[in-house]
Structures are given as structure tokens and as C-alpha cells.
Design an enzyme around this catalytic site. Structure first.
Site, PDB file in Angstrom:
ATOM      1  N   GLU A 168     -40.764  43.757  68.604  1.00  0.00           N
ATOM      2  CA  GLU A 168     -39.548  44.431  69.091  1.00  0.00           C
ATOM      3  C   GLU A 168     -38.293  44.126  68.257  1.00  0.00           C
ATOM      4  OE1 GLU A 168     -39.092  43.319  73.185  1.00  0.00           O
ATOM      5  OE2 GLU A 168     -40.950  44.276  73.799  1.00  0.00           O
ATOM      6  N   GLU A 356     -47.752  45.573  75.072  1.00  0.00           N
ATOM      7  CA  GLU A 356     -47.178  44.900  76.248  1.00  0.00           C
ATOM      8  C   GLU A 356     -46.918  45.905  77.351  1.00  0.00           C
ATOM      9  OE1 GLU A 356     -43.595  42.592  75.669  1.00  0.00           O
ATOM     10  OE2 GLU A 356     -44.444  41.545  73.934  1.00  0.00           O
TER      11      GLU A 356
HETATM   12  O1  IFM Z   1     -40.981  38.425  77.580  1.00  0.00           O
HETATM   13  C1  IFM Z   1     -40.715  39.568  76.823  1.00  0.00           C
HETATM   14  C2  IFM Z   1     -41.429  39.526  75.503  1.00  0.00           C
HETATM   15  O2  IFM Z   1     -41.132  38.383  74.780  1.00  0.00           O
HETATM   16  C3  IFM Z   1     -41.044  40.723  74.667  1.00  0.00           C
HETATM   17  N1  IFM Z   1     -41.213  41.952  75.407  1.00  0.00           N
HETATM   18  C4  IFM Z   1     -40.690  42.029  76.747  1.00  0.00           C
HETATM   19  C5  IFM Z   1     -41.141  40.822  77.552  1.00  0.00           C
HETATM   20  C6  IFM Z   1     -40.552  40.898  78.977  1.00  0.00           C
HETATM   21  O3  IFM Z   1     -39.165  40.879  78.922  1.00  0.00           O
END
Ligand code: IFM
Length: 478
Positions: A168, A356
């Protein structure tokens, strides 16, 4: 309509994701150098309740049992990140063999138990020594990052076959170098644009290094993506939403695809060209094997004339009379469907992996049981939407839950709990939540799970298809 694992096909990658700083602890063990999160989290009032990741889930010392638990849950793929400052305590120069040894042991433990390691190279924990030299705002980052990537692929690429260059980039440059709410706590447009450009160069360069060193590995990188809609169906809100979408969702993936930054859509981004050197436009592009999508929610955006630069603001879910998680993120399963359909329009994207997805809720642990039915429902509904998109022809071929263990949620500290496994941070006891058991059943058996027929079964107060496809004629609306 019901779904099973089989509906996704035999080659679909199921897994869980974590990140080094969020779970490892052992912040000074075995020669590790400090990262920007080690130093940022010790500053007063930066992290909720002044929490820090010094110990966190103590995964560094407990990975043997944690991976065993993962195997018991039948989770076949594990995405984790490498802490750069374990490998290079000073960010560059001398390698710390003990850091290399730890990731060797971790990879070997996964493989021993039939779990495939998926490695993220940069999940936000920049070595502090490099931040002292300007961190991501310094163009020398491209060289430092390249050396780090080359070292990791050389040491681990014989066994780890899936790589993600970054996690990200929009979040770590936006929150860390523009808003100052994440490490290293820098602010302002110049810091943001220089950091963003160097990160975009590094994401492509990292891909090139991995491919040229180990052609047998699959290389990708990950992006945050929230489905965006205008708050009201007005011209001003539609324009505001369009700009936020360009900034949050398109700024890093489009240069990688050879489309350049969305400069026409977000005028302030044009200043990024101040950081260009000759040849950069070509260097921003790289043909990844896959792109990782990280989707949790949708955002509604309204026109905000007094906000600088972009004149748009995101309306909090808690103010909108919708269901939301501990992060104040709306629970809206079709967001992942819309996101995947949208990426499906990028013709040059070979494969999409949902790297994710998950939700933080206030779990309660009673008599050793965590009945997190809301998380079970969330996962079931979002996965169903992934299947809808897949059945429409989108090249999505994997789904990873965020996350394995409750852990350190950056500026929010330990309060939001995203895990499939509950962690008692006083005793380090692990308890598999009902959601962990549910996910395990999905992965193990041919159980039938209820799903929905279409994204439109979810009532939306807003027009959901207000945006044309990526980089299509919609630019003319602004
Ligand atoms: O915890 C984070 C992760 O490190 C990156 N993506 C979003 C998750 C939830 O906020």
C-alpha cells in the site's frame, strides 16, 4: 446460491496476511536496527494509548507454534513481510546474518508444514538510519531499496516463490509523509510528492530485480483500494469523488501499468514532475505477474471547498447510519466486487490476488471462546462478492484474510482486533476465534456457504457506477 472452495477453482490461492512490525516484537533482538516505527511509536501521543510494537505478538519467538496453528487451520499460503532493519540494521551496507537466519527458519517452518510463503518486501518499517538521510523523500532510496531487494531475493528466492514489492504505497506515503499520522510523521505536499515518486520508482525497480534474479518466482505488489462513491448525487460531489478515487486508487497502479500518474484528474499531482529525472516515465512501468488488492470498505466523498489541494472529503461511516467496524469503516461487501470489476478493466493486469480483506470488531473472550459472528458474516459476504466478480470473468485468483493474529494496528495501537486468532497481549495466549474455525472449514471441506446473487442485493443510497473505467473518457467530467 451457495459457494464452496471448489467454486473458485483448484488453482485459487487462499491464505492469511501479516506484517513484520505488527506481529514480530523482538525490536532489538539479534542485531536488529531501529525502524521508523520503533522510534515513532515511542513518541508521546502518536499512537492510541501510547502503545508500541516492541513485543506485540512476540511472533519472532513464537513463530514455530504460530505456523503450526496455521497448519492446523489448513491455511495453505502465508503472506508476511521482512523487517528491512533485521536484514540491514543500518538500512544498507553490512548484512545482519541473524536477521537472514530468522527469515530462513520462518520460511523453512512454513514449507515443512506445507504452507507456501508469500513475501512482502516493504510493509512500512523503513530503517531509521535511512530516514535520517531523508527516507522516501531522498532519491537515493532507489539504490538502497534495490540493494535490499537483491539481498532478499538472493537469500530466500530459492524457496519463497511469491513476492510482493510493497504494501500500500498510497497509505505509507500519504499517512507518513503528508498527514504525519504514521511514521515517520512528516507532513506537507513536497514531502508527500517526493516520497510518492521514489516509492513508485522503487515498486517497478523491485519487480525488475526479482524477475531478473529469479525468473521462476512470481512477482507482484499490493495496493489499497476502496470503492468510492459521491456522497450526494450532485455535480460537485461527483467531481470530488472522482478526484479522491484518482488519488487513492489510481496513483500507484497506473504508472506501473505504463499509464502515468493521474495528473489531469488531480492537478496538485502535477508538481510530482519536479522530482522527475530523465527517463523516469519509462522506469515507473513494470509488467508484474500479479497485483495485490487490499479492500475493506467503500468511501463516500463530498465536495469540501475549504480543504486544501483537493477540495474533497471522506464522510465518516459512523456519521452515516450504516454498519461499521472498529476502524470506522463501513461494512459494505459489494465494495470488493466493484473494486475487482474496475481492475478487471485494466487490460494489462495479468492476475489479481486479494492480498488483504478483513474486519476489526470488539471481540469478547468468554470461557476460552471468541464468538465473533460479525467477522464470520463479513468474511462470508465479502468472499461471496469475490466469487461474483470471478464468475463475471475478472482474473482474480487468490484471497488472503487480514489477519492471522490480533496485532498492532499502527496509529490505533492494539485496540482494533482484526485476527482470526485472538491474542491475549498479557499472556501471549492464542485462541482461535469462530472466524478462524469458519475459515478453516471453508479451506478444508466442501461445505456450502450462503452467498448472494448480485452486488445489487445490497441497497445503496448512491449510484454505484458513477465512474467510468480506468482512464477512459471520464476525465472529461472534471
Ligand atoms: O493493518 C493494516 C495493514 O498493515 C495494511 N492494510 C490495512 C490493514 C488494516 O488497517
Amino acid at each position: 446460491m451457495l459457494f464452496t472452495k471448489a467454486d473458485f477453482g483448484p488453482d485459487f490461492h487462499w491464505g492469511v496476511s501479516t506484517a513484520a512490525y505488527q506481529i514480530e516484537g523482538a525490536h532489538e533482538a539479534d542485531g536488529k536496527g531501529p525502524s521508523i516505527w520503533d522510534t515513532f511509536s515511542l513518541k508521546k501521543r502518536k499512537i492510541a494509548n501510547n502503545h508500541n510494537g516492541n513485543i506485540s505478538c512476540d511472533f519472532y519467538n513464537r513463530y514455530v507454534d504460530d505456523i503450526a496453528l496455521m497448519a492446523q487451520l489448513h491455511i495453505p499460503n502465508y503472506r508476511f513481510s521482512i523487517a528491512w532493519s533485521r536484514v540491514f540494521p543500518q538500512g544498507k551496507g553490512e548484512i545482519n546474518q541473524k536477521g537472514i537466519d530468522f527469515y530462513n527458519r520462518l520460511i523453512n517452518r512454513c514449507l515443512e508444514l506445507g504452507i507456501q510463503p508469500w513475501i512482502t518486501l516493504y510493509h512500512w518499517d523503513l530503517p531509521e538510519a535511512l530516514e535520517k538521510k531523508g527516507g522516501w523523500t531522498n532519491r537515493e532510496m532507489v539504490g538502497w531499496f534495490s540493494d535490499y531487494v537483491a539481498c532478499c531475493i538472493r537469500h530466500f528466492g530459492d524457496r519463497a516463490k511469491h513476492w510482493m514489492v510493497m504494501n500500500e504505497p498510497m497509505v505509507f506515503t500519504g499517512a507518513g509523509y503528508f498527514l504525519g499520522v504514521h511514521a515517520p510523521g512528516k507532513k506537507g505536499i513536497a514531502n508527500f510528492l517526493s516520497a510518492a515518486h521514489h516509492a513508485a520508482l522503487c515498486q517497478a525497480e523491485g519487480g525488475r530485480i526479482i524477475r531478473s534474479t529469479r525468473g521462476d518466482c512470481k512477482v507482484g505488489t499490493t495496493f489499497s483500494y476502496s470503492h468510492i462513491e459521491p456522497y450526494r448525487d450532485t455535480e460537485k460531489d461527483i467531481i470530488a469523488a472522482y478526484k479522491i478515487d484518482a488519488l487513492l486508487n489510481r496513483m500507484f497502479i497506473e504508472p506501473l501499468l505504463g499509464m502515468g500518474y493521474p495528473l489531469k484528474e488531480v492537478k496538485i499531482l502535477q508538481r510530482i514532475e519536479n522530482y522527475y529525472k530523465q527517463g523516469d516515465s519509462a522506469l515507473l512501468a513494470f509488467d508484474m505477474d500479479f497485483a495485490g488488492m487490499q479492500n475493506y470498505t467503500r468511501e463516500l466523498v463530498s465536495h469540501a471547498p475549504f480543504l486544501p489541494f483537493i477540495k474533497a472529503k471522506i464522510m465518516k461511516a459512523s456519521k452515516r447510519n450504516v454498519e461499521y467496524s472498529q476502524m470506522d469503516w463501513e461494512i459494505y461487501p459489494p465494495s470488493i466486487y466493484h473494486a475487482l470489476m474496475r481492475w478487471g478493466e485494466y487490460k494489462d493486469l495479468k492476475e489479481i490476488i486479494v492480498t488483504e480483506n478483513g474486519a476489526a470488531f470488539t471481540d469478547t473472550c468468554e470461557n476460552g471462546i471468541v464468538s465473533d459472528s460479525r467477522r464470520v458474516q463479513y468474511l462470508q459476504d465479502y468472499i461471496a462478492q469475490v466469487l461474483l466478480a470471478k464468475n463475471k470473468g475478472v482474473r482474480v485468483n487468490g484471497y488472503f484474510v487480514w489477519t492471522l493474529l490480533d496485532n498492532f494496528e499502527w496509529a490505533e495501537g492494539f485496540h482494533p482486533r482484526f485476527g482470526l486468532i485472538h491474542v491475549n497481549f498479557d499472556t501471549q495466549q492464542r485462541i482461535v476465534k469462530d472466524s478462524g474455525k469458519w475459515y478453516s472449514q471453508l479451506l478444508r471441506k466442501e461445505n456450502k456457504f450462503t452467498t448472494v446473487e448480485s452486488a445489487s442485493e445490497y441497497p445503496s443510497t448512491q449510484p454505484s457506477d458513477v465512474f467510468p473505467g480506468p482512464r477512459s473518457s471520464g476525465g472529461g467530467r472534471i
